[in-house]
Design a protein around this motif. Sequence first.
Motif, mmCIF file in Angstrom:
data_model
loop_
_atom_site.group_PDB
_atom_site.id
_atom_site.type_symbol
_atom_site.label_atom_id
_atom_site.label_comp_id
_atom_site.label_asym_id
_atom_site.label_seq_id
_atom_site.Cartn_x
_atom_site.Cartn_y
_atom_site.Cartn_z
ATOM 1 N N PHE A 113 5.236 12.425 24.024
ATOM 2 C CA PHE A 113 5.378 12.584 22.568
ATOM 3 C C PHE A 113 4.367 11.674 21.881
ATOM 4 C CE2 PHE A 113 7.422 11.635 18.470
ATOM 5 C CZ PHE A 113 7.612 12.927 17.999
ATOM 6 N N GLU A 114 3.511 12.270 21.029
ATOM 7 C CA GLU A 114 2.472 11.506 20.326
ATOM 8 C C GLU A 114 2.940 11.180 18.909
ATOM 9 O OE1 GLU A 114 1.800 14.801 21.059
ATOM 10 O OE2 GLU A 114 0.665 14.726 22.931
ATOM 11 N N THR A 115 2.766 9.921 18.520
ATOM 12 C CA THR A 115 3.086 9.474 17.160
ATOM 13 C C THR A 115 1.869 8.775 16.569
ATOM 14 O OG1 THR A 115 3.899 7.306 17.826
ATOM 15 C CG2 THR A 115 5.498 9.115 17.809
ATOM 16 N N ALA A 116 1.961 8.456 15.243
ATOM 17 C CA ALA A 116 0.883 7.725 14.585
ATOM 18 C C ALA A 116 0.806 6.286 15.068
ATOM 19 C CB ALA A 116 1.088 7.756 13.069
ATOM 20 N N ALA A 117 1.941 5.776 15.596
ATOM 21 C CA ALA A 117 1.983 4.382 16.069
ATOM 22 C C ALA A 117 1.524 4.253 17.520
ATOM 23 C CB ALA A 117 3.387 3.834 15.929
ATOM 24 N N GLY A 118 1.705 5.306 18.330
ATOM 25 C CA GLY A 118 1.287 5.247 19.733
ATOM 26 C C GLY A 118 1.879 6.397 20.534
ATOM 27 N N TYR A 119 1.708 6.312 21.885
ATOM 28 C CA TYR A 119 2.231 7.337 22.802
ATOM 29 C C TYR A 119 3.623 6.922 23.285
ATOM 30 C CZ TYR A 119 -2.516 9.206 23.085
ATOM 31 O OH TYR A 119 -3.729 9.747 22.784
ATOM 32 N N ALA A 120 4.535 7.895 23.355
ATOM 33 C CA ALA A 120 5.896 7.630 23.856
ATOM 34 C C ALA A 120 6.195 8.581 25.010
ATOM 35 C CB ALA A 120 6.910 7.815 22.740
ATOM 36 N N ILE A 121 6.779 8.058 26.081
ATOM 37 C CA ILE A 121 7.200 8.864 27.250
ATOM 38 C C ILE A 121 8.726 8.826 27.296
ATOM 39 C CG2 ILE A 121 7.056 9.170 29.759
ATOM 40 C CD1 ILE A 121 4.331 9.451 28.482
ATOM 41 N N PHE A 122 9.345 10.013 27.202
ATOM 42 C CA PHE A 122 10.809 10.132 27.239
ATOM 43 C C PHE A 122 11.244 10.767 28.572
ATOM 44 C CE2 PHE A 122 9.981 10.009 22.674
ATOM 45 C CZ PHE A 122 10.988 9.162 22.220
ATOM 46 N N LYS A 123 12.452 10.383 29.000
ATOM 47 C CA LYS A 123 13.074 10.961 30.209
ATOM 48 C C LYS A 123 14.203 11.871 29.752
ATOM 49 C CE LYS A 123 14.447 11.106 34.621
ATOM 50 N NZ LYS A 123 13.686 11.766 35.680
ATOM 51 N N VAL A 124 14.173 13.147 30.187
ATOM 52 C CA VAL A 124 15.227 14.103 29.835
ATOM 53 C C VAL A 124 16.415 13.854 30.751
ATOM 54 C CG1 VAL A 124 15.835 16.533 29.600
ATOM 55 C CG2 VAL A 124 13.508 15.794 29.107
ATOM 56 N N LEU A 125 17.570 13.537 30.148
ATOM 57 C CA LEU A 125 18.771 13.198 30.941
ATOM 58 C C LEU A 125 19.509 14.446 31.403
ATOM 59 C CD1 LEU A 125 20.036 10.270 28.690
ATOM 60 C CD2 LEU A 125 18.718 10.098 30.801
ATOM 61 N N ASP A 126 19.575 15.456 30.553
ATOM 62 C CA ASP A 126 20.304 16.669 30.909
ATOM 63 C C ASP A 126 19.380 17.861 30.702
ATOM 64 O OD1 ASP A 126 22.141 18.565 31.533
ATOM 65 O OD2 ASP A 126 23.561 18.088 29.921
ATOM 66 N N ALA A 156 21.324 12.442 20.247
ATOM 67 C CA ALA A 156 19.947 12.530 20.755
ATOM 68 C C ALA A 156 19.755 11.593 21.949
ATOM 69 C CB ALA A 156 18.966 12.178 19.651
ATOM 70 N N ASN A 157 20.359 10.398 21.905
ATOM 71 C CA ASN A 157 20.249 9.442 23.034
ATOM 72 C C ASN A 157 20.914 9.941 24.302
ATOM 73 O OD1 ASN A 157 18.685 7.265 22.010
ATOM 74 N ND2 ASN A 157 20.395 6.711 20.667
ATOM 75 N N LYS A 158 21.862 10.896 24.184
ATOM 76 C CA LYS A 158 22.519 11.478 25.365
ATOM 77 C C LYS A 158 21.623 12.529 26.037
ATOM 78 C CE LYS A 158 27.233 10.775 23.661
ATOM 79 N NZ LYS A 158 28.455 11.422 23.169
ATOM 80 N N VAL A 159 20.648 13.098 25.266
ATOM 81 C CA VAL A 159 19.756 14.144 25.814
ATOM 82 C C VAL A 159 18.499 13.516 26.394
ATOM 83 C CG1 VAL A 159 18.474 16.258 25.289
ATOM 84 C CG2 VAL A 159 20.660 15.820 24.160
ATOM 85 N N VAL A 160 17.813 12.642 25.595
ATOM 86 C CA VAL A 160 16.568 12.002 26.037
ATOM 87 C C VAL A 160 16.696 10.479 25.903
ATOM 88 C CG1 VAL A 160 15.013 13.929 25.535
ATOM 89 C CG2 VAL A 160 15.555 12.306 23.730
ATOM 90 N N LYS A 161 15.867 9.805 26.708
ATOM 91 C CA LYS A 161 15.859 8.335 26.677
ATOM 92 C C LYS A 161 14.404 7.852 26.758
ATOM 93 C CE LYS A 161 17.625 4.308 29.139
ATOM 94 N NZ LYS A 161 18.294 3.833 30.374
ATOM 95 N N LEU A 162 14.047 6.848 25.917
ATOM 96 C CA LEU A 162 12.677 6.301 25.900
ATOM 97 C C LEU A 162 12.409 5.543 27.196
ATOM 98 C CD1 LEU A 162 10.083 5.858 24.177
ATOM 99 C CD2 LEU A 162 11.100 3.698 23.442
ATOM 100 N N LYS A 163 11.331 5.956 27.890
ATOM 101 C CA LYS A 163 10.965 5.297 29.147
ATOM 102 C C LYS A 163 9.826 4.306 28.930
ATOM 103 C CE LYS A 163 9.922 6.295 33.968
ATOM 104 N NZ LYS A 163 9.630 7.325 34.972
#
Length: 564
Positions: free
Chosen positions: A5-18, A38-45
Amino acid sequence: MLVLFETAAGYAIFKVLDEQKLQQVDNLWKEFETPEKANKVVKLKYFEKFQDTTEALAAATALVEGKLGKSLKKVLKKVVAKDAHEQLAITDAKLGGVIKEKLNLSCVHSPAVAELMRGIRNQMEGLITGLPPREISAMSLGLAHSLSRYKLKFSPDKVDTMIVQAISLLDDLDKELNNYIMRCREWYGWHFPELGKIITDNLAYCKTVRKIGDRTNVAITDLSDVLPEETEAEVKLAVEISMGTEVSEEDITNIMHLCDQVIEISEYRTQLYDYLKNRMMAIAPNLTVMVGELVGARLISHAGSLLNLAKHPASTVQILGAEKALFRALKTRRDTPKYGLIYHASLVGQTTAKNKGKISRTLAAKTALAIRYDALGEDTNAEMGLENRAKLEVRLRQLEEKGIRRISGSGKALARADKYQHKSDVKVYDPSGDSTLPSVSKKRKIEEVEEAEEEDRPVEAKPKKIKKEAPTEETEAAAEAQTETPKKKKKKKKHQQEEEPAAEEEPAVKEEEPAVEETTEKKKKKKEKKRAAEEELEATVSPTEETTEKKKKKKKKVKEEEDE
């Protein structure tokens, strides 16, 4: 599954939990209604923050163009390479192909991934910890401005202030050069006035003066490298008969210093013009093709910058430089000007005065497009300018040929000449136009007019003459006078007709004598008759028989007879 996921602040990598929830695409938005869901579906890695706006702009432009940036490559190697067996969800399929090719990572792009990205974006503040909302919004705004500038190719290399300064300096140099050259001609003209008439070119004049110095040195000096042979010979002849005054050596040295200044400024001006030409072709190639370097540079200078000029509509570009005339015309309610600085363009200059307004309008419209293309476009070539110029030249030819085209019909076809058919018409020569003299003499015309008037008069007076009370003697006298007058005129006419053929054969002096005698006799007879008539009137007319009105009428008749 991992999500990039790309943002204006930087790059974010999320882990899909379900991952099973991704299968239900239509109901996926319900899982991102609140940050807790939302935290139950994805989590910031992992989150890689940008150092500054420049790095963010470089990363954003790389993503827009579908390229793999340095910062993204580093993040993927650091985080995703450890979990190489897992798939990477991305928003751009083109970028996925590049990542798979360079890093050998399996990438996924599907409608479910797009819906997942939308949900993450809605709950971004809750999912990414350590970034306050105010900082994220400020970074987004800064990146948006930077990216829009990059898209419009507003690069710092395309600085138009150099053009503004160069054209202003060029105009100043022209004024100074003109003043210096006029001063040099006037100053040296006291010593050698004939040289100014022989050499018209200003630069050649200054070079000649610099080489000659005192006019006595002309015979010794070789001027072949400055002047042609014919001009050089004229200068040497003029020196021998020069009317100039003698000057001192100090005066000559000062004049030569002035000539040096003129030559140096002229050389610098040519160098500055070449520089301006190159800068214009680099910054505004299409504008340069349309109106030329000097006119284009003056338009940019007048507007302040190329971007300000691009904001002007075509109608403003057309009259740019004629503001004073425009406001004067609006104030006095007269016709507004048709052109300003654009008048000096070559296309407007080569048209007739009748079509200058039309061409300047069409040229301004195309020039406005060219300015916007140069200021905001991605390409730096002049193809568009060349196409528009070709169209304008075609339009110019159409306007010039408009007079030859047919007025009726479609107006597209050219006027055709009819087939020539030979007709042999025999024309007879008319000799009446040779002489400017009238066919009848003026004397005859005057006599005929007088006769006509005299014939008309007695007809009008006939009813007045019939009087029962008047004596017979008066009536007889009047009748005799009336009969005598037309007879005399007829005699005159016959006499003149007889005189004309006789005048050609005999001298005119002999025939004039009898004519003079006849006229005198007639006059005497008339006078005698008038006197007799007056005496009879006085004797016969009684106050009871005739009124005063009748007397007046008779006197009038007598006067008419005297006039005749």
